[in-house]
Design a protein around this motif. Structure first.
Motif, PDB file in Angstrom:
ATOM      1  N   VAL A  66       0.834  -1.200   0.000  1.00 26.49           N
ATOM      2  CA  VAL A  66       0.000   0.000   0.000  1.00 26.49           C
ATOM      3  C   VAL A  66       0.873   1.256   0.000  1.00 26.49           C
ATOM      4  N   PHE A  67       2.002   1.192   0.709  1.00 28.68           N
ATOM      5  CA  PHE A  67       2.938   2.329   0.760  1.00 28.68           C
ATOM      6  C   PHE A  67       3.480   2.650  -0.640  1.00 28.68           C
ATOM      7  N   VAL A  68       3.928   1.612  -1.331  1.00 26.50           N
ATOM      8  CA  VAL A  68       4.478   1.800  -2.687  1.00 26.50           C
ATOM      9  C   VAL A  68       3.391   2.270  -3.651  1.00 26.50           C
ATOM     10  N   LEU A  69       2.193   1.678  -3.537  1.00 21.02           N
ATOM     11  CA  LEU A  69       1.089   2.056  -4.413  1.00 21.02           C
ATOM     12  C   LEU A  69       0.706   3.522  -4.211  1.00 21.02           C
ATOM     13  N   GLY A  70       0.656   3.966  -2.941  1.00 20.46           N
ATOM     14  CA  GLY A  70       0.307   5.351  -2.649  1.00 20.46           C
ATOM     15  C   GLY A  70       1.311   6.331  -3.222  1.00 20.46           C
ATOM     16  N   ALA A  71       2.607   5.995  -3.066  1.00 17.08           N
ATOM     17  CA  ALA A  71       3.647   6.867  -3.622  1.00 17.08           C
ATOM     18  C   ALA A  71       3.549   6.941  -5.140  1.00 17.08           C
ATOM     19  N   THR A  72       3.227   5.822  -5.768  1.00 13.09           N
ATOM     20  CA  THR A  72       3.103   5.780  -7.232  1.00 13.09           C
ATOM     21  C   THR A  72       1.933   6.632  -7.707  1.00 13.09           C
ATOM     22  N   LEU A  73       0.796   6.539  -7.028  1.00 12.46           N
ATOM     23  CA  LEU A  73      -0.383   7.303  -7.409  1.00 12.46           C
ATOM     24  C   LEU A  73      -0.160   8.808  -7.268  1.00 12.46           C
ATOM     25  N   TYR A  74       0.629   9.205  -6.253  1.00 11.45           N
ATOM     26  CA  TYR A  74       0.911  10.622  -6.049  1.00 11.45           C
ATOM     27  C   TYR A  74       2.161  11.083  -6.794  1.00 11.45           C
ATOM     28  N   ASP A  75       2.715  10.180  -7.611  1.00 10.10           N
ATOM     29  CA  ASP A  75       3.881  10.507  -8.435  1.00 10.10           C
ATOM     30  C   ASP A  75       5.061  10.986  -7.578  1.00 10.10           C
ATOM     31  N   VAL A  76       5.263  10.284  -6.447  1.00 11.22           N
ATOM     32  CA  VAL A  76       6.379  10.594  -5.551  1.00 11.22           C
ATOM     33  C   VAL A  76       7.474   9.559  -5.743  1.00 11.22           C
ATOM     34  N   THR A  77       8.693  10.025  -5.935  1.00  9.02           N
ATOM     35  CA  THR A  77       9.824   9.113  -6.128  1.00  9.02           C
ATOM     36  C   THR A  77      10.284   8.562  -4.788  1.00  9.02           C
ATOM     37  N   LEU A  78      10.287   7.251  -4.680  1.00  8.25           N
ATOM     38  CA  LEU A  78      10.733   6.619  -3.440  1.00  8.25           C
ATOM     39  C   LEU A  78      12.254   6.621  -3.375  1.00  8.25           C
ATOM     40  N   ASN A  79      12.793   7.132  -2.272  1.00  5.74           N
ATOM     41  CA  ASN A  79      14.242   7.146  -2.074  1.00  5.74           C
ATOM     42  C   ASN A  79      14.590   6.448  -0.767  1.00  5.74           C
ATOM     43  N   SER A  80      15.849   6.554  -0.366  1.00  2.89           N
ATOM     44  CA  SER A  80      16.310   5.864   0.847  1.00  2.89           C
ATOM     45  C   SER A  80      15.595   6.359   2.101  1.00  2.89           C
ATOM     46  N   LYS A  81      15.200   7.639   2.125  1.00  6.34           N
ATOM     47  CA  LYS A  81      14.501   8.173   3.292  1.00  6.34           C
ATOM     48  C   LYS A  81      13.133   7.524   3.456  1.00  6.34           C
ATOM     49  N   TYR A  82      12.424   7.354   2.334  1.00  5.64           N
ATOM     50  CA  TYR A  82      11.135   6.678   2.399  1.00  5.64           C
ATOM     51  C   TYR A  82      11.317   5.218   2.822  1.00  5.64           C
ATOM     52  N   GLY A  83      12.370   4.594   2.328  1.00  6.88           N
ATOM     53  CA  GLY A  83      12.646   3.206   2.715  1.00  6.88           C
ATOM     54  C   GLY A  83      12.924   3.084   4.201  1.00  6.88           C
ATOM     55  N   LEU A  84      13.707   4.044   4.740  1.00 12.53           N
ATOM     56  CA  LEU A  84      14.009   4.040   6.169  1.00 12.53           C
ATOM     57  C   LEU A  84      12.751   4.285   6.990  1.00 12.53           C
ATOM     58  N   LEU A  85      11.904   5.193   6.490  1.00 13.18           N
ATOM     59  CA  LEU A  85      10.649   5.478   7.179  1.00 13.18           C
ATOM     60  C   LEU A  85       9.773   4.227   7.246  1.00 13.18           C
ATOM     61  N   LEU A  86       9.644   3.527   6.130  1.00 10.57           N
ATOM     62  CA  LEU A  86       8.830   2.317   6.102  1.00 10.57           C
ATOM     63  C   LEU A  86       9.380   1.261   7.054  1.00 10.57           C
ATOM     64  N   CYS A  87      10.697   1.077   7.052  1.00 11.26           N
ATOM     65  CA  CYS A  87      11.327   0.089   7.948  1.00 11.26           C
ATOM     66  C   CYS A  87      11.081   0.451   9.409  1.00 11.26           C
ATOM     67  N   ALA A  88      11.215   1.747   9.728  1.00  8.24           N
ATOM     68  CA  ALA A  88      10.985   2.197  11.104  1.00  8.24           C
ATOM     69  C   ALA A  88       9.546   1.916  11.522  1.00  8.24           C
ATOM     70  N   TYR A  89       8.615   2.185  10.615  1.00  8.83           N
ATOM     71  CA  TYR A  89       7.210   1.929  10.929  1.00  8.83           C
ATOM     72  C   TYR A  89       6.971   0.436  11.151  1.00  8.83           C
ATOM     73  N   LEU A  90       7.506  -0.396  10.256  1.00  6.11           N
ATOM     74  CA  LEU A  90       7.272  -1.841  10.365  1.00  6.11           C
ATOM     75  C   LEU A  90       7.821  -2.399  11.674  1.00  6.11           C
ATOM     76  N   VAL A  91       8.963  -1.858  12.122  1.00  3.51           N
ATOM     77  CA  VAL A  91       9.529  -2.288  13.404  1.00  3.51           C
ATOM     78  C   VAL A  91       8.587  -1.890  14.541  1.00  3.51           C
ATOM     79  N   CYS A  92       8.134  -0.627  14.538  1.00  2.00           N
ATOM     80  CA  CYS A  92       7.218  -0.151  15.578  1.00  2.00           C
ATOM     81  C   CYS A  92       5.916  -0.943  15.567  1.00  2.00           C
ATOM     82  N   TYR A  93       5.380  -1.164  14.356  1.00  2.00           N
ATOM     83  CA  TYR A  93       4.110  -1.888  14.247  1.00  2.00           C
ATOM     84  C   TYR A  93       4.258  -3.325  14.763  1.00  2.00           C
TER      85      TYR A  93
END
Length: 442
Positions: free
Chosen positions: A5-32
């Motif tokens: 869902v994270f990747v799909l949302g970024a694609t729909l909003y035409d946002v380029t995923l970079n290392s910061k987004y990857g780190l954010l997702l990893c941090a969230y998954l750890v917390c979750y």
């Protein structure tokens, strides 16, 4: 699903995923993952209510999201991320996770209504605990259990009237059904005193593939977090034991450190104002340190803003009463609003206390009440807390009668038996919603 869902949302909003987004997702998954495990979100659907599972899902997902957002603001990184992507992802992923569970549950419910995916179970022992279990199974068909009835060796006229119509046969017949593979689970609801009968039954059921479960009777219900352990090759069952073992202690301690650190940073100006008010309105130190019992009955020094002209810490401590002449004018306000207890967040950071737990009493009061209230000292199987289950249920302040102390201990032991990180969060929210002012606090 969360990552997709994270990747799909970024694609729909035409946002380029970079290392910061990857780190954010990893941090969230750890917390979750941490929070979901803490509230026991991932467990068998047959042993819990579906509505509770959805609530736990919302709690784990929301708290993890808020923690990540707080970290972004704290480190001044929020500008590097699209707010639309983050908020859209939070809502869409929550809906996706919920819909997945609802769909899976719908499929299972349809199967069970058609008699598919049902587990046949039986109950050995037409007892009170057995009848309670039977009613729970019949009340919750979504669990997927089909109880075929009770099995008991007693004559019909010796059985409780309400269970007689459900009895299918003897215990030997139940064992035979288990051996033939007709049962998936067999619940033994015999009293602990029937040790030899239970042992013989378990030995006989060893010649089957049925799941055998012991249902606690009244004696077992009073165990303090009873669990099976061992010393070498000798099995043991804990009678009185702290729930804070293994990873559970890590969960509670890490939550305490994070929560108390955040609170102390937020209330630092307030602490300075209160300290000045105490210092300039009465003689004596700003802080009062009183000996109390902590985890496992060890003595700890608990900090409070001084609210009295005297600082009793000996073998006899007189509880504060209404219109107590020892209380200073500023102290009266601090006690009514519980602001005098704010320094105890430092005790939490040092590991002597927890944010939530049984409230610590003066040593003199412990020695007095341990002789009068049954199981009183079991309050110390967990770290004492700044707030607690007894306090949010109204049992705080002066204990001028033995009944008041008994009720406080009752709620404290109930908290210890049922502790979870989710329970702590519930008590904190109750403390905030009900306020810190209480008519019994003076």
């Amino acid at each position: 699903m969360l990552a997709a869902v994270f990747v799909l949302g970024a694609t729909l909003y035409d946002v380029t995923l970079n290392s910061k987004y990857g780190l954010l997702l990893c941090a969230y998954l750890v917390c979750y993952s941490y929070l979901a495990e803490s509230v026991q979100l991932y467990r068998s659907w047959r042993v819990g209510r579906f509505s509770r599972m959805l609530v736990l899902l919302v709690v784990a997902h929301t708290l993890a999201f808020l923690l990540v957002l707080a970290a972004l603001f704290l480190f001044k990184q929020s500008e590097a991320f699209s707010r639309a992507v983050l908020i859209g992802w939070y809502v869409a992923s929550l809906v996706t996770l919920a819909l997945w569970r609802i769909a899976a549950r719908g499929i299972k419910t349809m199967q069970r209504r058609r008699g598919l995916a049902m587990q046949k179970v039986a109950i050995i022992g037409a007892t009170g605990s057995g009848l309670n279990l039977y009613h729970e199974i019949t009340r919750h068909p979504e669990l997927g259990f089909e109880c075929i009835g009770f099995f008991d060796d007693r004559a019909t006229n010796r059985l409780p009237v309400e269970t007689q119509r459900y009895v299918r046969g003897s215990i030997e017949q139940a064992v035979a059904l288990a051996r033939s593979g007709e049962l998936v689970k067999l619940y033994i609801c015999l009293p602990m005193l029937a040790e030899q009968r239970v042992a013989d039954m378990i030995t006989a059921l060893g010649d089957s593939t049925v799941d055998v479960l012991l249902v606690p009777d009244f004696l077992m219900k009073n165990l303090m977090h009873g669990r099976i352990g061992n010393v070498g090759d000798v099995d043991t069952i804990s009678v009185f034991e702290s729930p804070g073992f293994g990873i559970q202690d890590f969960y509670k301690r890490s939550f305490d450190i994070a929560f108390s650190s955040a609170v102390l940073l937020a209330i630092a100006p307030l602490l300075l104002l209160i300290a000045a008010a105490v210092k300039f309105t009465s003689k004596g130190p700003v802080l009062f340190k009183q000996d109390r019992y902590g985890l496992d009955g060890r003595r700890i020094g608990v900090y409070k803003f001084r609210s009295m002209r005297t600082m009793e810490n000996g073998g006899k401590v007189i509880q504060a009463t209404r219109n107590d002449s020892r209380i200073t004018p500023v102290g009266a306000f601090l006690r009514r609003t519980s602001l005098d207890e704010l320094p105890q967040f430092f005790n939490v950071l040092m590991g002597d206390m927890s944010v939530v737990g049984p409230r610590p009493h003066a040593v003199a009061h412990n020695e007095e009440y341990r002789k009068q209230v049954a199981f009183y000292m079991l309050r110390h199987k967990m770290r004492p807390g700044i707030t607690g289950w007894a306090q949010v249920n109204g049992w705080r302040g002066e204990t001028d009668t033995l009944e008041k102390m008994e009720m406080r201990v009752k709620f404290d032991l109930d908290y210890i038996r049922n502790w979870s990180l989710m329970f702590d969060i519930k008590i904190i929210l109750n403390t905030l919603l009900k306020g810190f002012i209480n008519k019994n606090a003076y």
